[in-house]
Design a protein around this motif. Structure first.
Motif, PDB file in Angstrom:
ATOM      1  N   CYS A 196       0.961  -1.299   0.138  1.00 41.54           N
ATOM      2  CA  CYS A 196       0.107  -0.055   0.060  1.00 41.54           C
ATOM      3  C   CYS A 196       0.860   1.383  -0.146  1.00 41.54           C
ATOM      4  O   CYS A 196       0.247   2.185  -0.378  1.00 41.54           O
ATOM      5  CB  CYS A 196      -0.916  -0.005   1.320  1.00 41.54           C
ATOM      6  SG  CYS A 196      -0.058   0.284   2.667  1.00 41.54           S
ATOM      7  N   ASP A 197       2.040   1.215   0.625  1.00 39.60           N
ATOM      8  CA  ASP A 197       2.909   2.302   0.533  1.00 39.60           C
ATOM      9  C   ASP A 197       2.626   3.267   1.732  1.00 39.60           C
ATOM     10  O   ASP A 197       2.747   4.811   1.572  1.00 39.60           O
ATOM     11  CB  ASP A 197       3.289   3.072  -0.894  1.00 39.60           C
ATOM     12  CG  ASP A 197       4.582   3.387  -0.852  1.00 39.60           C
ATOM     13  OD1 ASP A 197       5.108   3.651  -0.100  1.00 39.60           O
ATOM     14  OD2 ASP A 197       4.826   4.254  -1.968  1.00 39.60           O
ATOM     15  N   THR A 198       1.708   3.115   2.342  1.00 35.71           N
ATOM     16  CA  THR A 198       0.872   3.802   3.374  1.00 35.71           C
ATOM     17  C   THR A 198       0.871   3.287   4.922  1.00 35.71           C
ATOM     18  O   THR A 198       0.053   3.660   5.620  1.00 35.71           O
ATOM     19  CB  THR A 198      -0.437   4.442   2.920  1.00 35.71           C
ATOM     20  OG1 THR A 198      -1.312   3.024   3.119  1.00 35.71           O
ATOM     21  CG2 THR A 198      -0.703   4.994   1.642  1.00 35.71           C
ATOM     22  N   SER A 199       1.897   2.626   5.115  1.00 32.75           N
ATOM     23  CA  SER A 199       1.749   1.778   6.432  1.00 32.75           C
ATOM     24  C   SER A 199       0.574   1.046   7.020  1.00 32.75           C
ATOM     25  O   SER A 199       0.205   0.995   8.153  1.00 32.75           O
ATOM     26  CB  SER A 199       2.132   2.911   7.529  1.00 32.75           C
ATOM     27  OG  SER A 199       2.594   2.531   8.558  1.00 32.75           O
ATOM     28  N   SER A 200      -0.205   0.746   5.964  1.00 32.30           N
ATOM     29  CA  SER A 200      -1.640  -0.088   6.417  1.00 32.30           C
ATOM     30  C   SER A 200      -1.397  -1.429   6.292  1.00 32.30           C
ATOM     31  O   SER A 200      -1.876  -1.993   6.902  1.00 32.30           O
ATOM     32  CB  SER A 200      -2.582   0.568   5.516  1.00 32.30           C
ATOM     33  OG  SER A 200      -2.691   1.900   5.781  1.00 32.30           O
ATOM     34  N   CYS A 229       8.078   0.805   4.589  1.00 29.13           N
ATOM     35  CA  CYS A 229       7.900   1.698   3.733  1.00 29.13           C
ATOM     36  C   CYS A 229       7.869   3.079   4.473  1.00 29.13           C
ATOM     37  O   CYS A 229       7.499   4.022   4.114  1.00 29.13           O
ATOM     38  CB  CYS A 229       6.622   1.569   3.138  1.00 29.13           C
ATOM     39  SG  CYS A 229       5.020   1.731   4.138  1.00 29.13           S
ATOM     40  N   THR A 230       7.491   2.959   5.781  1.00 26.88           N
ATOM     41  CA  THR A 230       7.262   4.248   7.053  1.00 26.88           C
ATOM     42  C   THR A 230       8.669   4.555   7.696  1.00 26.88           C
ATOM     43  O   THR A 230       8.433   4.686   8.939  1.00 26.88           O
ATOM     44  CB  THR A 230       5.870   3.918   7.555  1.00 26.88           C
ATOM     45  OG1 THR A 230       4.954   3.764   6.491  1.00 26.88           O
ATOM     46  CG2 THR A 230       5.459   5.368   8.172  1.00 26.88           C
ATOM     47  N   MET A 257       5.563   6.211  -2.854  1.00 28.58           N
ATOM     48  CA  MET A 257       5.586   7.733  -2.450  1.00 28.58           C
ATOM     49  C   MET A 257       6.840   7.991  -1.882  1.00 28.58           C
ATOM     50  O   MET A 257       7.285   7.308  -0.818  1.00 28.58           O
ATOM     51  CB  MET A 257       4.350   7.901  -1.790  1.00 28.58           C
ATOM     52  CG  MET A 257       3.069   7.576  -2.491  1.00 28.58           C
ATOM     53  SD  MET A 257       1.529   8.165  -1.502  1.00 28.58           S
ATOM     54  CE  MET A 257       1.718   6.713  -0.359  1.00 28.58           C
ATOM     55  N   GLY A 298       8.387   8.478  13.687  1.00 30.62           N
ATOM     56  CA  GLY A 298       7.903   8.878  12.132  1.00 30.62           C
ATOM     57  C   GLY A 298       6.710   8.370  11.922  1.00 30.62           C
ATOM     58  O   GLY A 298       6.301   8.254  10.689  1.00 30.62           O
ATOM     59  N   MET A 299       5.875   7.638  12.999  1.00 25.70           N
ATOM     60  CA  MET A 299       4.791   7.151  12.312  1.00 25.70           C
ATOM     61  C   MET A 299       3.706   7.849  11.974  1.00 25.70           C
ATOM     62  O   MET A 299       2.677   7.454  11.268  1.00 25.70           O
ATOM     63  CB  MET A 299       4.187   6.254  13.567  1.00 25.70           C
ATOM     64  CG  MET A 299       5.029   4.970  13.808  1.00 25.70           C
ATOM     65  SD  MET A 299       5.380   3.752  12.602  1.00 25.70           S
ATOM     66  CE  MET A 299       6.724   4.203  11.840  1.00 25.70           C
ATOM     67  N   LEU A 312       6.098  10.733   8.888  1.00 28.08           N
ATOM     68  CA  LEU A 312       6.440  10.006   7.466  1.00 28.08           C
ATOM     69  C   LEU A 312       5.535   9.770   6.673  1.00 28.08           C
ATOM     70  O   LEU A 312       5.641  10.274   5.468  1.00 28.08           O
ATOM     71  CB  LEU A 312       7.481   8.734   7.567  1.00 28.08           C
ATOM     72  CG  LEU A 312       8.708   9.176   8.349  1.00 28.08           C
ATOM     73  CD1 LEU A 312       9.543   7.876   8.697  1.00 28.08           C
ATOM     74  CD2 LEU A 312       9.724   9.944   7.700  1.00 28.08           C
ATOM     75  N   PRO A 313       4.340   9.333   6.965  1.00 25.06           N
ATOM     76  CA  PRO A 313       3.148   9.295   6.082  1.00 25.06           C
ATOM     77  C   PRO A 313       2.748  10.707   5.340  1.00 25.06           C
ATOM     78  O   PRO A 313       2.532  10.608   4.127  1.00 25.06           O
ATOM     79  CB  PRO A 313       2.064   8.621   7.021  1.00 25.06           C
ATOM     80  CG  PRO A 313       2.871   7.857   8.183  1.00 25.06           C
ATOM     81  CD  PRO A 313       4.039   8.607   8.237  1.00 25.06           C
ATOM     82  N   LYS A 349       5.351  11.591   2.908  1.00 25.86           N
ATOM     83  CA  LYS A 349       5.076  10.716   1.702  1.00 25.86           C
ATOM     84  C   LYS A 349       3.912  11.291   0.724  1.00 25.86           C
ATOM     85  O   LYS A 349       4.034  11.261  -0.505  1.00 25.86           O
ATOM     86  CB  LYS A 349       4.969   9.440   2.110  1.00 25.86           C
ATOM     87  CG  LYS A 349       6.298   8.794   2.833  1.00 25.86           C
ATOM     88  CD  LYS A 349       6.009   7.367   3.141  1.00 25.86           C
ATOM     89  CE  LYS A 349       5.728   6.418   1.771  1.00 25.86           C
ATOM     90  NZ  LYS A 349       5.659   4.936   2.215  1.00 25.86           N
ATOM     91  N   ASP A 355      -0.674  -1.025  15.256  1.00 21.70           N
ATOM     92  CA  ASP A 355      -0.541  -2.453  15.125  1.00 21.70           C
ATOM     93  C   ASP A 355       0.881  -2.563  15.758  1.00 21.70           C
ATOM     94  O   ASP A 355       1.596  -1.666  16.125  1.00 21.70           O
ATOM     95  CB  ASP A 355      -0.713  -2.976  13.730  1.00 21.70           C
ATOM     96  CG  ASP A 355       0.092  -2.039  12.662  1.00 21.70           C
ATOM     97  OD1 ASP A 355       1.301  -1.818  13.211  1.00 21.70           O
ATOM     98  OD2 ASP A 355      -0.295  -1.819  11.767  1.00 21.70           O
ATOM     99  N   ARG A 387     -11.086  -1.022   9.867  1.00 20.33           N
ATOM    100  CA  ARG A 387      -9.792  -1.805   9.774  1.00 20.33           C
ATOM    101  C   ARG A 387      -9.241  -2.021  10.936  1.00 20.33           C
ATOM    102  O   ARG A 387      -9.222  -0.985  11.675  1.00 20.33           O
ATOM    103  CB  ARG A 387      -8.856  -1.619   8.484  1.00 20.33           C
ATOM    104  CG  ARG A 387      -9.612  -1.739   7.107  1.00 20.33           C
ATOM    105  CD  ARG A 387      -8.468  -1.251   6.104  1.00 20.33           C
ATOM    106  NE  ARG A 387      -7.927  -0.043   6.399  1.00 20.33           N
ATOM    107  CZ  ARG A 387      -7.053   0.661   5.959  1.00 20.33           C
ATOM    108  NH1 ARG A 387      -6.512   0.234   4.662  1.00 20.33           N
ATOM    109  NH2 ARG A 387      -6.493   1.802   6.118  1.00 20.33           N
ATOM    110  N   GLN A 412      -6.407  -2.143  12.479  1.00 16.12           N
ATOM    111  CA  GLN A 412      -5.387  -1.265  12.787  1.00 16.12           C
ATOM    112  C   GLN A 412      -5.355   0.240  12.611  1.00 16.12           C
ATOM    113  O   GLN A 412      -4.883   1.033  12.910  1.00 16.12           O
ATOM    114  CB  GLN A 412      -4.081  -1.758  12.144  1.00 16.12           C
ATOM    115  CG  GLN A 412      -3.416  -1.141  10.793  1.00 16.12           C
ATOM    116  CD  GLN A 412      -4.265  -1.973   9.676  1.00 16.12           C
ATOM    117  OE1 GLN A 412      -5.453  -2.034   9.903  1.00 16.12           O
ATOM    118  NE2 GLN A 412      -3.537  -1.800   8.505  1.00 16.12           N
TER     119      GLN A 412
END
Lengths: 159, 274
Positions: free
Chosen positions: A43-47, A63-64, B1, B34-35, B38-39, B42, B103, B188, B190
Motif C-alpha cells: 500500500c505504501d501507506t503503512s497500512s 515503507c514508513t 511515494m 515517524g509513524m 513520515l506518512p 510521503k 498495530d 479496519r 489497525q
C-alpha cells in the motif's frame, strides 16, 4: 537532488553501506541499494504490512521508516530468515498453505516471527490481533492463523 | 511515494536537537518514531526542509515513579508503555490504550511524545492524557516549562509547543490499575478511530474523553457533569456529543460520529464501572 548521506547497516548478517539521499525509505534501501526484493511494497501507506522487516529483532513497516533511522541497526528480511534452511514460520506457512498469491507472505511471515518472539504461546485471538497490521486479500486469513499457531507449537517443541 | 528532499540532522542529545531547531527555525521538523510524520511527508502534506531526528535520545525513554505521579520520557515507545509493569500497576488506562494504537509494527516505532506533539484528534493517546490531566514538560532555548493538558491541544495538528521547543516528559497521575475502558470504532483493525470514547474513574470522579470528535481531543464535560449529579451511565452518555464539532469524511457523517460518541461513551462507562 539533496546531497547523499552514507548509511550502513547489517542486513541478514552482512554489512551493507550505501550513499543514498536522506529521504530514502528503508524499503527502498533494501530493494534498490541492497538488491533484496523479497520485501514488497504494497500500500505504501503503512497500512498493509507487506513491507514488514525486522529491525533489531522487532517488526517494522519499512515503507514508513527512513533508511537513516535504521543506520547502524541489524535488519532481517525474508531472504535472511530462510538463509540457513526454512524458519519454523516459513515451514508452517508451507505445510498449512498459509498463502495464495503470495504478495503479502514475506511481510506476514516477518510479522509472525516478531509476534511469536513476543508471545510464544498465543491463542487464536492473540494471533489475529498480533497480525492486525498485515492485510491479505486472498486467504481470508484462516490458513495464515492456522500456520502461525502451528509454528508456535513447533518452536515450543524444538526448545 | 517518496518524501520531498530534506537535510537530515541526527541529534545526539536534547541540546543538539534544540540547537538545530534554533538554527533552522520553521523549516525544521522533529522526527521521533515517524509513524505520523513520515506518512504526511510521503503524501507531501508535510514538506520540512530539515528533519531533526531525535529518535535515538534513549535518555528520554523511561517510565519512572515520580512520587505522586509517573514520569514518562517523551521518546518512550508505545511498545514500552504496553509492556511496562509500573504503568500497568499505577496508570493502567495509559498502558491499555497504548496497546490499542495502530498495530505491532507501529507500536515498535511510535512514541508517546511523538503522538502528543503531532496533535492529531484521531490519535488515541492524546485523549487519555487529556482525561488524566497530564502535564507536559517542554525544553526550549530559554529553559524548561510545564504545560497542562487542558491548554496543550490547540487545534488540528496544533499544540501549545513552540517551534523551537522539544517535548521531553509526560507526567500522569497514579490513576490505579483499573476502573477504565476505551471504546474505539474503526473499519479496519489497525486503523485510526472513526470515533473513540474513554472513561476513567479515579480520585472519586469519572472523566470522559473523546477521539475524533473535533479539531482536538475533547473532554465530554456534559457527561462528566451528569455523572457527578448522579445520572445513570446511559443517561449521561446521551450528552456525549454536546459541544463537539465532528468532521464529515469518507468514513462517517458528522451526525453518525455524534451517534457513535453517545453509544461508545455508554459502553465505556458501563465497562469502566463494571
Amino acid at each position: 537532488m539533496m546531497p547523499a548521506m552514507q548509511i550502513s547497516m547489517t542486513v541478514n548478517g552482512t554489512a551493507c553501506t550505501h550513499d543514498v539521499e536522506p529521504r530514502t525509505l528503508l524499503v527502498q534501501f533494501l530493494r534498490e541499494a541492497c538488491g533484496l526484493t523479497g520485501t514488497k511494497v504494497g500500500c505504501d501507506t503503512s497500512s498493509c504490512g507487506a513491507c514488514t522487516v525486522l529491525v533489531d529483532g522487532e517488526s517494522v513497516k519499512s515503507c514508513t521508516m527512513l533508511g537513516a533511522q535504521a543506520d547502524c541497526a541489524a535488519v532481517t528480511t525474508i531472504e535472511g530468515l530462510g538463509a540457513a534452511g526454512w524458519h519454523p514460520v516459513q515451514q508452517a506457512f508451507h505445510e498449512k498453505h498459509g498463502l495464495q498469491c503470495g504478495f503479502c507472505t514475506a511481510g506476514m511471515v516477518m510479522a509472525a516471527v516478531s509476534f511469536l518472539e513476543e508471545n510464544p504461546e498465543p491463542t487464536e485471538r492473540d494471533v489475529r490481533l498480533g497480525l492486525e497490521g498485515n492485510l491479505c486479500r486472498c486467504t481470508g486469513y484462516h490458513n495464515i492463523v492456522v500456520a502461525v499457531l502451528s509454528a508456535a507449537d513447533a518452536m515450543k517443541a524444538a526448545k | 511515494m517518496i518524501p520531498a528532499g530534506f537535510d537530515y540532522v541526527r541529534a545526539g542529545s536534547a541540546e543538539e536537537a534544540l540547537a538545530a531547531l534554533v538554527e533552522h527555525g520553521d523549516d525544521a521538523k522533529l522526527l521521533a518514531g515517524g509513524m505520523s510524520l513520515l506518512p504526511l511527508m510521503k503524501l507531501r502534506l508535510a514538506v520540512p526542509t530539515v528533519l531533526v531526528d531525535v529518535g535515538r535520545l534513549t535518555d528520554l525513554t523511561y517510565v519512572r515513579d515520580g512520587g505522586d505521579h509517573l514520569a514518562i520520557g517523551a521518546l518512550t515507545r508505545h511498545r514500552d508503555l504496553e509492556t511496562s509493569e509500573l504503568l500497568a500497576r499505577e496508570c493502567g488506562v495509559l498502558r491499555a490504550v497504548a496497546a490499542e494504537v495502530g498495530d505491532n509494527q507501529v507500536r515498535h516505532r511510535g512514541t508517546l511524545g511523538g503522538s502528543v506533539a503531532h496533535g492529531d484528534p484521531a490519535s488515541d493517546l492524546p485523549a487519555v492524557l487529556l482525561a488524566l490531566d497530564a502535564t507536559f514538560v517542554a525544553r526550549g532555548p530559554s529553559g524548561e516549562r510545564q504545560l497542562g493538558a487542558a491548554d496543550f491541544f490547540t487545534g488540528f495538528l496544533e499544540t501549545a509547543l513552540a517551534p523551537d521547543e522539544l517535548l521531553t516528559e509526560i507526567r500522569v497521575p497514579k490513576a490505579g490499575a483499573d476502573g477504565f475502558a476505551y471504546e474505539k470504532f474503526n473499519r479496519r483493525a489497525q486503523d485510526w478511530a472513526i470515533v473513540g470514547a474513554l472513561a476513567a474513574t479515579f480520585d472519586g470522579t469519572t472523566r470522559v474523553a473523546l477521539v475524533s470528535m473535533g479539531a482536538t481531543p475533547l473532554r465530554a464535560r456534559g457527561v462528566e457533569e451528569a455523572l457527578a449529579a448522579g445520572a445513570s451511565a446511559s443517561d449521561a452518555a446521551g450528552r456525549a456529543a454536546e459541544g463537539t464539532e465532528p468532521s464529515a469524511d469518507v468514513n462517517a457523517t458528522a451526525e453518525y460520529r455524534e451517534h457513535l460518541a453517545r453509544v461508545l461513551t455508554r459502553r465505556a462507562l458501563e465497562s469502566a464501572v463494571a
